[in-house]
Design a protein around this motif. Structure first.
Motif, PDB file in Angstrom:
ATOM      1  N   HIS A   1       0.824  -1.203   0.000  1.00  0.00           N
ATOM      2  CA  HIS A   1       0.000   0.000   0.000  1.00  0.00           C
ATOM      3  C   HIS A   1       0.866   1.265   0.000  1.00  0.00           C
ATOM      4  O   HIS A   1       0.427   2.315   0.471  1.00  0.00           O
ATOM      5  CB  HIS A   1      -0.924   0.017   1.220  1.00  0.00           C
ATOM      6  N   ALA A   2       2.056   1.166  -0.520  1.00  0.00           N
ATOM      7  CA  ALA A   2       3.006   2.277  -0.446  1.00  0.00           C
ATOM      8  C   ALA A   2       2.518   3.494  -1.231  1.00  0.00           C
ATOM      9  O   ALA A   2       1.891   3.369  -2.284  1.00  0.00           O
ATOM     10  CB  ALA A   2       4.356   1.841  -0.971  1.00  0.00           C
ATOM     11  N   HIS A   3       2.833   4.654  -0.681  1.00  0.00           N
ATOM     12  CA  HIS A   3       2.597   5.932  -1.376  1.00  0.00           C
ATOM     13  C   HIS A   3       3.976   6.473  -1.730  1.00  0.00           C
ATOM     14  O   HIS A   3       4.732   6.880  -0.858  1.00  0.00           O
ATOM     15  CB  HIS A   3       1.833   6.898  -0.484  1.00  0.00           C
ATOM     16  N   VAL A   4       4.286   6.451  -3.010  1.00  0.00           N
ATOM     17  CA  VAL A   4       5.626   6.790  -3.484  1.00  0.00           C
ATOM     18  C   VAL A   4       5.560   8.060  -4.325  1.00  0.00           C
ATOM     19  O   VAL A   4       4.757   8.167  -5.246  1.00  0.00           O
ATOM     20  CB  VAL A   4       6.217   5.646  -4.336  1.00  0.00           C
ATOM     21  N   MET A   5       6.426   9.018  -3.995  1.00  0.00           N
ATOM     22  CA  MET A   5       6.589  10.189  -4.850  1.00  0.00           C
ATOM     23  C   MET A   5       7.797   9.975  -5.755  1.00  0.00           C
ATOM     24  O   MET A   5       8.877   9.632  -5.290  1.00  0.00           O
ATOM     25  CB  MET A   5       6.809  11.463  -4.038  1.00  0.00           C
ATOM     26  N   VAL A   6       7.597  10.210  -7.040  1.00  0.00           N
ATOM     27  CA  VAL A   6       8.683  10.224  -8.007  1.00  0.00           C
ATOM     28  C   VAL A   6       8.862  11.675  -8.433  1.00  0.00           C
ATOM     29  O   VAL A   6       8.027  12.226  -9.149  1.00  0.00           O
ATOM     30  CB  VAL A   6       8.389   9.331  -9.219  1.00  0.00           C
ATOM     31  N   GLY A   7       9.933  12.298  -7.969  1.00  0.00           N
ATOM     32  CA  GLY A   7      10.207  13.684  -8.302  1.00  0.00           C
ATOM     33  C   GLY A   7      11.016  13.770  -9.572  1.00  0.00           C
ATOM     34  O   GLY A   7      12.210  13.461  -9.573  1.00  0.00           O
ATOM     35  N   GLY A   8      10.356  14.132 -10.656  1.00  0.00           N
ATOM     36  CA  GLY A   8      10.977  14.167 -11.971  1.00  0.00           C
ATOM     37  C   GLY A   8      10.566  12.956 -12.785  1.00  0.00           C
ATOM     38  O   GLY A   8      10.980  11.833 -12.490  1.00  0.00           O
ATOM     39  N   LEU A   9       9.711  13.171 -13.789  1.00  0.00           N
ATOM     40  CA  LEU A   9       9.230  12.060 -14.615  1.00  0.00           C
ATOM     41  C   LEU A   9      10.316  11.528 -15.531  1.00  0.00           C
ATOM     42  O   LEU A   9      10.419  10.313 -15.756  1.00  0.00           O
ATOM     43  CB  LEU A   9       8.022  12.526 -15.429  1.00  0.00           C
TER      44      LEU A   9
END
Length: 207
Positions: free
Chosen positions: A44-52
């Motif tokens: 159920h992780a909430h992951v931010m990817v900064g920079g596509l």
């Protein structure tokens, strides 16, 4: 910022400098692999990817998290988002079409500063290293204030991962002095060959 294509290869340049290339994607994928391996549970992780970028980090995140996870990609440059939807998605399975993905067009610095205990992992690959290249104001991301904001945006047990074209000891020291436990991974741009890249993996120790 311009997108170039030669046969099946793509390259993005900023002011004449190569920012990313579809020929060297292994370290971008390993950014996701090293970070998510540190999480106790990715279901159920909430992951931010900064920079596509070209979507390779995002695609690898999606391959490692569960069906109920959220992958939030924050991209400042609207052309990067459009290029991924029109041309670059064929390279990695069109990750922007995945229903787990939330696309935020905006400044990752602002997104981090406005978030409190929101993410299990924050993956940053917005420059060629811990200095603002695409945008000078990105320097704040790598400052002590920016690192403290990232720590506050992480949930307990969360991880901050930062990709770099080079190894910068001063940045390792700064992360550690800001209240993180930090390790460095030196990897190859194409996994088994190519120039070396650095991935910092940092876990907040002070709350």
């Amino acid at each position: 910022m311009r997108l170039y294509r030669h046969d099946r290869d793509f390259m993005v340049r900023v002011r004449g400098l190569e920012l990313m290339s579809s020929r060297e994607t292994g370290s971008e994928e390993m950014l996701a692999e090293f970070a998510l391996a540190r999480l106790a549970d990715t279901t159920h992780a909430h992951v931010m990817v900064g920079g596509l970028g070209m979507g390779f980090t995002l695609a690898r995140v999606l391959g490692l998290v569960g069906a109920d996870a959220v992958a939030e990609v924050v991209e400042l440059v609207p052309e990067i988002i459009e290029w991924n939807r029109r041309w670059l998605g064929d390279l990695n399975g069109h990750p922007l079409r995945d229903e787990r993905v939330v696309v935020v067009e905006g400044d990752v610095r602002d997104r981090i500063r406005s978030s409190k205990a929101a993410y299990d992992a924050i993956l940053l690959d917005v420059d060629n290293g811990p200095e603002g290249l695409v945008r000078k104001s990105n320097d704040h991301l790598y400052s002590k204030e920016g690192l403290k904001a990232a720590a506050a945006a992480l949930r307990p047990g969360g991880i901050l991962a930062v990709w770099s074209i080079s190894n910068e000891q001063w940045f390792t020291d700064r992360i550690r002095s800001t209240g993180f436990e930090v390790t460095e991974e030196r990897v190859r741009a194409r996994r088994r060959k190519g120039p070396k890249r650095t991935i910092w993996l940092a876990t907040p120790t002070a709350r």
